[in-house]
Design a protein around this motif. Structure first.
Motif, PDB file in Angstrom:
ATOM      1  N   LEU A 260      10.765 -14.817   0.217  1.00  0.00           N
ATOM      2  CA  LEU A 260      10.256 -13.935   1.271  1.00  0.00           C
ATOM      3  C   LEU A 260       9.077 -13.111   0.778  1.00  0.00           C
ATOM      4  O   LEU A 260       8.899 -11.960   1.153  1.00  0.00           O
ATOM      5  CB  LEU A 260      11.379 -13.016   1.787  1.00  0.00           C
ATOM      6  CG  LEU A 260      12.691 -13.706   2.185  1.00  0.00           C
ATOM      7  CD1 LEU A 260      13.728 -12.686   2.591  1.00  0.00           C
ATOM      8  CD2 LEU A 260      12.472 -14.719   3.297  1.00  0.00           C
ATOM      9  N   GLY A 261       8.254 -13.728  -0.060  1.00  0.00           N
ATOM     10  CA  GLY A 261       7.148 -13.030  -0.702  1.00  0.00           C
ATOM     11  C   GLY A 261       6.184 -12.384   0.273  1.00  0.00           C
ATOM     12  O   GLY A 261       5.764 -12.969   1.264  1.00  0.00           O
ATOM     13  N   GLY A 262       5.824 -11.137  -0.009  1.00  0.00           N
ATOM     14  CA  GLY A 262       4.842 -10.416   0.775  1.00  0.00           C
ATOM     15  C   GLY A 262       5.360  -9.805   2.061  1.00  0.00           C
ATOM     16  O   GLY A 262       4.607  -9.141   2.772  1.00  0.00           O
ATOM     17  N   MET A 263       6.657  -9.989   2.362  1.00  0.00           N
ATOM     18  CA  MET A 263       7.204  -9.491   3.622  1.00  0.00           C
ATOM     19  C   MET A 263       7.745  -8.073   3.465  1.00  0.00           C
ATOM     20  O   MET A 263       8.211  -7.677   2.396  1.00  0.00           O
ATOM     21  CB  MET A 263       8.349 -10.394   4.086  1.00  0.00           C
ATOM     22  CG  MET A 263       7.976 -11.862   4.259  1.00  0.00           C
ATOM     23  SD  MET A 263       6.798 -12.112   5.589  1.00  0.00           S
ATOM     24  CE  MET A 263       7.787 -11.682   7.017  1.00  0.00           C
ATOM     25  N   ARG A 264       7.690  -7.310   4.566  1.00  0.00           N
ATOM     26  CA  ARG A 264       8.418  -6.034   4.593  1.00  0.00           C
ATOM     27  C   ARG A 264       9.908  -6.331   4.631  1.00  0.00           C
ATOM     28  O   ARG A 264      10.337  -7.311   5.245  1.00  0.00           O
ATOM     29  CB  ARG A 264       8.038  -5.212   5.803  1.00  0.00           C
ATOM     30  CG  ARG A 264       6.617  -4.684   5.805  1.00  0.00           C
ATOM     31  CD  ARG A 264       6.420  -3.696   6.933  1.00  0.00           C
ATOM     32  NE  ARG A 264       5.026  -3.271   7.039  1.00  0.00           N
ATOM     33  CZ  ARG A 264       4.141  -3.823   7.868  1.00  0.00           C
ATOM     34  NH1 ARG A 264       4.529  -4.796   8.685  1.00  0.00           N
ATOM     35  NH2 ARG A 264       2.897  -3.409   7.909  1.00  0.00           N
ATOM     36  N   ALA A 265      10.699  -5.481   4.008  1.00  0.00           N
ATOM     37  CA  ALA A 265      12.138  -5.722   3.950  1.00  0.00           C
ATOM     38  C   ALA A 265      12.861  -4.422   3.638  1.00  0.00           C
ATOM     39  O   ALA A 265      12.237  -3.415   3.271  1.00  0.00           O
ATOM     40  CB  ALA A 265      12.460  -6.759   2.875  1.00  0.00           C
ATOM     41  N   LEU A 266      14.181  -4.441   3.784  1.00  0.00           N
ATOM     42  CA  LEU A 266      14.993  -3.351   3.270  1.00  0.00           C
ATOM     43  C   LEU A 266      15.036  -3.471   1.750  1.00  0.00           C
ATOM     44  O   LEU A 266      14.974  -4.582   1.204  1.00  0.00           O
ATOM     45  CB  LEU A 266      16.413  -3.437   3.824  1.00  0.00           C
ATOM     46  CG  LEU A 266      16.583  -3.363   5.343  1.00  0.00           C
ATOM     47  CD1 LEU A 266      18.054  -3.516   5.706  1.00  0.00           C
ATOM     48  CD2 LEU A 266      16.023  -2.071   5.896  1.00  0.00           C
ATOM     49  N   GLY A 333       8.096  -6.794  11.443  1.00  0.00           N
ATOM     50  CA  GLY A 333       8.120  -8.205  11.078  1.00  0.00           C
ATOM     51  C   GLY A 333       9.100  -8.524   9.963  1.00  0.00           C
ATOM     52  O   GLY A 333       8.795  -9.294   9.047  1.00  0.00           O
ATOM     53  N   LEU A 334      10.285  -7.930  10.020  1.00  0.00           N
ATOM     54  CA  LEU A 334      11.285  -8.212   8.987  1.00  0.00           C
ATOM     55  C   LEU A 334      11.692  -9.682   9.040  1.00  0.00           C
ATOM     56  O   LEU A 334      11.900 -10.235  10.129  1.00  0.00           O
ATOM     57  CB  LEU A 334      12.527  -7.341   9.196  1.00  0.00           C
ATOM     58  CG  LEU A 334      12.354  -5.832   9.093  1.00  0.00           C
ATOM     59  CD1 LEU A 334      13.683  -5.139   9.369  1.00  0.00           C
ATOM     60  CD2 LEU A 334      11.827  -5.434   7.723  1.00  0.00           C
ATOM     61  N   PRO A 335      11.826 -10.346   7.888  1.00  0.00           N
ATOM     62  CA  PRO A 335      12.351 -11.709   7.899  1.00  0.00           C
ATOM     63  C   PRO A 335      13.774 -11.730   8.448  1.00  0.00           C
ATOM     64  O   PRO A 335      14.467 -10.700   8.464  1.00  0.00           O
ATOM     65  CB  PRO A 335      12.293 -12.138   6.431  1.00  0.00           C
ATOM     66  CG  PRO A 335      12.169 -10.875   5.652  1.00  0.00           C
ATOM     67  CD  PRO A 335      11.504  -9.882   6.542  1.00  0.00           C
ATOM     68  N   THR A 336      14.210 -12.879   8.896  1.00  0.00           N
ATOM     69  CA  THR A 336      15.462 -12.996   9.647  1.00  0.00           C
ATOM     70  C   THR A 336      16.651 -12.366   8.928  1.00  0.00           C
ATOM     71  O   THR A 336      17.465 -11.677   9.551  1.00  0.00           O
ATOM     72  CB  THR A 336      15.759 -14.477   9.941  1.00  0.00           C
ATOM     73  OG1 THR A 336      14.658 -15.019  10.672  1.00  0.00           O
ATOM     74  CG2 THR A 336      17.026 -14.618  10.763  1.00  0.00           C
ATOM     75  N   LEU A 337      16.770 -12.591   7.619  1.00  0.00           N
ATOM     76  CA  LEU A 337      17.900 -12.034   6.872  1.00  0.00           C
ATOM     77  C   LEU A 337      17.960 -10.517   7.019  1.00  0.00           C
ATOM     78  O   LEU A 337      19.017  -9.938   7.314  1.00  0.00           O
ATOM     79  CB  LEU A 337      17.789 -12.416   5.395  1.00  0.00           C
ATOM     80  CG  LEU A 337      18.791 -11.746   4.451  1.00  0.00           C
ATOM     81  CD1 LEU A 337      20.219 -12.158   4.796  1.00  0.00           C
ATOM     82  CD2 LEU A 337      18.459 -12.077   2.998  1.00  0.00           C
ATOM     83  N   PHE A 338      16.832  -9.854   6.820  1.00  0.00           N
ATOM     84  CA  PHE A 338      16.814  -8.392   6.874  1.00  0.00           C
ATOM     85  C   PHE A 338      16.839  -7.880   8.307  1.00  0.00           C
ATOM     86  O   PHE A 338      17.316  -6.765   8.566  1.00  0.00           O
ATOM     87  CB  PHE A 338      15.617  -7.859   6.095  1.00  0.00           C
ATOM     88  CG  PHE A 338      15.755  -8.061   4.610  1.00  0.00           C
ATOM     89  CD1 PHE A 338      16.588  -7.243   3.867  1.00  0.00           C
ATOM     90  CD2 PHE A 338      15.086  -9.082   3.965  1.00  0.00           C
ATOM     91  CE1 PHE A 338      16.744  -7.422   2.499  1.00  0.00           C
ATOM     92  CE2 PHE A 338      15.218  -9.281   2.601  1.00  0.00           C
ATOM     93  CZ  PHE A 338      16.061  -8.452   1.859  1.00  0.00           C
ATOM     94  N   ALA A 339      16.341  -8.671   9.241  1.00  0.00           N
ATOM     95  CA  ALA A 339      16.467  -8.295  10.656  1.00  0.00           C
ATOM     96  C   ALA A 339      17.942  -8.281  11.057  1.00  0.00           C
ATOM     97  O   ALA A 339      18.380  -7.407  11.817  1.00  0.00           O
ATOM     98  CB  ALA A 339      15.675  -9.263  11.526  1.00  0.00           C
ATOM     99  N   LYS A 340      18.718  -9.230  10.554  1.00  0.00           N
ATOM    100  CA  LYS A 340      20.161  -9.244  10.814  1.00  0.00           C
ATOM    101  C   LYS A 340      20.812  -7.979  10.251  1.00  0.00           C
ATOM    102  O   LYS A 340      21.653  -7.342  10.904  1.00  0.00           O
ATOM    103  CB  LYS A 340      20.808 -10.472  10.169  1.00  0.00           C
ATOM    104  CG  LYS A 340      20.498 -11.806  10.819  1.00  0.00           C
ATOM    105  CD  LYS A 340      21.197 -12.923  10.056  1.00  0.00           C
ATOM    106  CE  LYS A 340      20.931 -14.288  10.642  1.00  0.00           C
ATOM    107  NZ  LYS A 340      21.597 -15.361   9.854  1.00  0.00           N
ATOM    108  N   ALA A 341      20.426  -7.620   9.021  1.00  0.00           N
ATOM    109  CA  ALA A 341      21.000  -6.433   8.394  1.00  0.00           C
ATOM    110  C   ALA A 341      20.606  -5.174   9.162  1.00  0.00           C
ATOM    111  O   ALA A 341      21.416  -4.265   9.338  1.00  0.00           O
ATOM    112  CB  ALA A 341      20.540  -6.342   6.944  1.00  0.00           C
TER     113      ALA A 341
END
Length: 348
Positions: A260-266, A333-341
């Motif tokens: 998930l490089g370069g993505m915003r995330a928790l 624009g959270l990736p799906t994994l972190f959007a679920k969280a």
């Protein structure tokens, strides 16, 4: 008439009558009257469709075109904006390659029309280069995606298990690809695989190539292509941390390379494809369990526990990050994994 020519003509006749209407397509035969597809639209759609269904990719394609209608517009876009717009399509290395390719093409003044030159662009493998060459420029190129692979394997009853079977499948596809209307032929094969020659319960009675299909003659066409035994995927365990303050949540930017490089995330505890997370929290103090989300990546699954901060030591946060307003969290624009969280945290 040779058998290969007969197959290509039957397929093209079927495609002329049954072509799917897709937002990135021109009508069958349009390339022959000077209305070939825009290479930007073809390239963008093919990158999005890798590992993604047509139904899922279509709204993203339309949104990208509305926001960045040309390759030059995409090339000039901030990388963070493109990565955020890509969120939900997965395989985020494709988004990074998309940006790099757009910038290379803009600098060149447009897409090259030669398959070999297209291969030199960032992120364009054999399939994408062939698809752009055939569909956008009308060049004879052998286009083999998963749908085409299945049709060809059944048509010639190629029994060598994948991935070893890919070479004879490609050779067979080469033999039946015509010089004229190569783009329509490629899209017709894709449509045939998507709607008729499906993975399970192929509709052989509706197939234009039934009389030529060796796989059907065996009585069990669905066994082709033969797949290697599936490896057991490991399950990794990690933790994502929800730190909320004054209607905002703390987000970090993941490293440019890697998952998930370069993505915003928790913020998380360093889990990876190869190892579980450490469980170490980014702040001292009280945390409460917020549940677990499960997600599948290509080579592993993950069980990501959610920890919700209940302390007040925000000033001790280390590293770069940003307080993102909860009211517009979708825009991150959270990736799906972190959007679920995030959804789990907001519901707790």
């Amino acid at each position: 008439m040779t058998a290969s020519r007969a197959i290509s003509e039957k397929l093209l006749e079927w495609y002329d009558r049954n072509a799917r209407a897709l937002p990135w397509r021109v009508p069958p035969g349009a390339g022959d009257i000077g209305s070939a597809a825009d290479p930007y639209r073809v390239w963008l759609s093919e990158v999005m469709l890798q590992q993604t269904t047509t139904a899922h990719a279509a709204p993203y394609f339309s949104a990208f075109l509305e926001r960045w209608p040309t390759v030059e517009a995409l090339a000039a876009a901030p990388e963070a904006d493109v990565m955020a717009a890509w969120a939900g399509l997965g395989y985020y290395s494709r988004a990074r390659n998309l940006i790099a390719c757009a910038r290379a093409v803009a600098e060149m003044g447009g897409f090259p029309d030669d398959e070999a030159e297209l291969r030199k662009l960032p992120g364009l493998g054999a399939y994408t280069a062939a698809a752009v060459a055939a569909i956008a420029f009308g060049k004879r190129a052998v286009v083999v995606d998963a749908n085409v692979e299945r049709v060809v394997a059944r048509l010639f009853a190629i029994g060598e298990p994948l991935p070893g079977g890919k070479a004879p499948i490609r050779a067979a596809a080469e033999a039946i690809t015509p010089h004229a209307r190569a783009g329509d032929f490629a899209q017709g094969m894709m449509d045939l695989g998507a709607t008729i020659c499906t993975p399970r319960d192929p509709k052989c009675l509706l197939c234009p190539l039934t009389a030529d299909c060796t796989g059907r003659a065996t009585g069990d066409p669905a066994r082709f292509p033969v797949k290697a035994a599936r490896k057991i995927r490991p399950t990794r365990v990690g933790t994502a941390f929800w730190i909320e303050r004054d209607g905002k949540v703390w987000l970090v930017r993941r490293p440019g390379k890697g998952m998930l490089g370069g993505m915003r995330a928790l913020p998380d505890d360093g889990w990876s494809a190869r190892a579980d997370g450490s469980g170490d929290a980014p702040l001292p103090g009280s945390w409460r369990a917020g549940g677990v989300v499960r997600h599948g990546f290509t080579h592993f699954d993950i069980e990501l526990g959610l920890a919700i901060y209940a302390g007040d030591k925000w000033r001790e946060l280390k590293g770069e990050g940003e307080w993102w307003p909860l009211a517009v969290l979708e825009a991150a624009g959270l990736p799906t994994l972190f959007a679920k969280a995030a959804r789990l945290a907001l519901a707790s």
